[in-house]
Design a protein around this motif. Structure first.
Motif, PDB file in Angstrom:
ATOM      1  N   GLY A  16       0.819  -1.210   0.000  1.00  0.00           N
ATOM      2  CA  GLY A  16       0.000   0.000   0.000  1.00  0.00           C
ATOM      3  C   GLY A  16       0.853   1.259   0.000  1.00  0.00           C
ATOM      4  N   ASP A  17       0.254   2.328  -0.535  1.00  0.00           N
ATOM      5  CA  ASP A  17       0.967   3.611  -0.428  1.00  0.00           C
ATOM      6  C   ASP A  17       0.888   4.139   1.005  1.00  0.00           C
ATOM      7  OD1 ASP A  17      -1.687   4.328  -0.486  1.00  0.00           O
ATOM      8  OD2 ASP A  17      -1.489   5.796  -2.105  1.00  0.00           O
ATOM      9  N   SER A  18       0.229   3.365   1.891  1.00  0.00           N
ATOM     10  CA  SER A  18       0.300   3.654   3.328  1.00  0.00           C
ATOM     11  C   SER A  18       1.739   3.502   3.812  1.00  0.00           C
ATOM     12  CB  SER A  18      -0.627   2.718   4.112  1.00  0.00           C
ATOM     13  OG  SER A  18      -0.438   1.374   3.717  1.00  0.00           O
ATOM     14  N   ASP A  32       0.047  -0.535  -4.904  1.00  0.00           N
ATOM     15  CA  ASP A  32      -0.639   0.743  -5.080  1.00  0.00           C
ATOM     16  C   ASP A  32       0.087   1.614  -6.088  1.00  0.00           C
ATOM     17  OD1 ASP A  32      -3.046   1.233  -3.772  1.00  0.00           O
ATOM     18  OD2 ASP A  32      -2.077   1.588  -1.841  1.00  0.00           O
ATOM     19  N   LYS A  73      -3.221  -1.301  -7.847  1.00  0.00           N
ATOM     20  CA  LYS A  73      -4.453  -0.752  -7.279  1.00  0.00           C
ATOM     21  C   LYS A  73      -4.495   0.748  -7.540  1.00  0.00           C
ATOM     22  CE  LYS A  73      -5.326  -0.397  -2.627  1.00  0.00           C
ATOM     23  NZ  LYS A  73      -5.478   1.066  -2.445  1.00  0.00           N
TER      24      LYS A  73
HETATM   25  O1  KIV Z   1      -2.428   1.997   1.198  1.00  0.00           O
HETATM   26  C1  KIV Z   1      -3.104   1.182   1.826  1.00  0.00           C
HETATM   27  O2  KIV Z   1      -2.653   0.578   2.814  1.00  0.00           O
HETATM   28  C2  KIV Z   1      -4.483   0.963   1.401  1.00  0.00           C
HETATM   29  C3  KIV Z   1      -5.357   0.145   2.297  1.00  0.00           C
HETATM   30  C4  KIV Z   1      -5.748   0.940   3.478  1.00  0.00           C
HETATM   31  C5  KIV Z   1      -6.529  -0.401   1.573  1.00  0.00           C
HETATM   32  O3  KIV Z   1      -4.873   1.426   0.378  1.00  0.00           O
END
Ligand code: KIV
Length: 271
Positions: free
Chosen positions: A50-52, A90, A120
């Motif tokens: 994820g971009d998280s 992402d 994503k």
């Molecule tokens: O970047 C991320 O971790 C996400 C998740 C919260 C779905 O997009």
């Protein structure tokens, strides 16, 4: 152990079959080799790079600053650890919005340089052209609607989305459009559970929720949050499965004390 560990490799087709069979899909984020290796061996179905990572790995306030090169670095580290899970990467902010040619180039870089299995993208109708172009190159796309953190400055807040009828109607329309375009799965973030259930029931592709209730086809959480490493983030939807913050702090403190008191290393721990 996961119910679906009997599957050798998770593919987009297997995820579709799981939805048709009513089998729930488990997805978590990972950003590095060591964590991804443990996670994959535990039987997770999808690993999201994820971009998280922008928040939990780099300490940024939002997901906006992370770059394509940085996402590729994280994704490559995860891919090298994984035998079974589907690795979804992402697409970072600024690499696909408003320019479908750039979007395809970004997605191709992710697939070629990291070895990820899918990308994503956040958004509906407004990014339809980019999604179509990426899909036309044979790259699987996962959609993401509801609270889309790359648009945080438009929303102004991280509160629940689509509570109002107009926004809920747009979300339903966007979800249908994404399915028609050919995305293989959809993430719904922080929306009312009833709305998420309705979307999941109306789509044949798997719908994965985060803060979207139990009526969807699977769940995703950020690994650092569910492991209890992040102390200052406690939304209602987050269940902590461990308190690694405490465990790690105690281990660090013991080590520091041992070094300072000459308890470490002992006779057996040297050459
Ligand atoms: O970047 C991320 O971790 C996400 C998740 C919260 C779905 O997009």
């Amino acid at each position: 152990m996961s119910v679906h560990k009997e599957y050798k490799k998770i593919t987009t087709k297997r995820l579709f079959d799981m939805k048709q069979a009513g089998a729930k899909i488990a997805m978590l984020t990972a950003y590095d080799y060591t964590m991804a290796k443990i996670l994959d061996a535990s039987g997770i179905d999808i690993i999201l790079v994820g971009d998280s990572a922008s928040n939990v790995m780099a300490g940024h306030e939002t997901t906006l600053p992370i770059t394509l090169d940085q996402m590729i670095y994280h994704a490559g580290s995860v891919v090298r650890a994984v035998d079974r899970a589907l690795v979804v990467v992402d697409m970072p902010f600024g690499t696909y919005q408003g320019n479908s040619k750039k979007a395809l180039e970004s997605a191709i870089r992710i697939m070629k340089e990291s070895g990820g299995h899918a990308v994503k993208m956040e958004g509906g109708e407004e990014i339809a052209e980019s999604i179509t172009r990426i899909l036309s190159a044979g790259i699987p796309v996962m959609g993401h609607l509801g609270l889309t953190p790359q648009s945080i400055y438009k929303f102004g807040t991280y509160t629940v989305r689509a509570k109002e009828e107009k926004e809920a109607e747009k979300l339903i329309k966007d979800a249908k459009l994404l399915e028609e375009l050919g995305v293989f799965a959809l993430v719904l973030e922080k929306i009312p559970a009833k709305l998420a259930q309705k979307v999941a029931q109306n789509l044949s592709i798997p719908v994965i929720g985060i803060g979207a209730g139990a009526g969807v086809d699977g769940q995703v959480l950020v690994m650092h949050d569910m492991l209890g490493m992040t102390k200052d983030f406690s939304p209602r939807f987050l269940r902590r499965y461990a308190d690694l913050h405490t465990i790690m702090s105690e281990a660090f403190t013991r080590y520091i004390n041992d070094v300072k008191s000459l308890e470490f290393p002992n006779e057996k721990e040297q050459y």
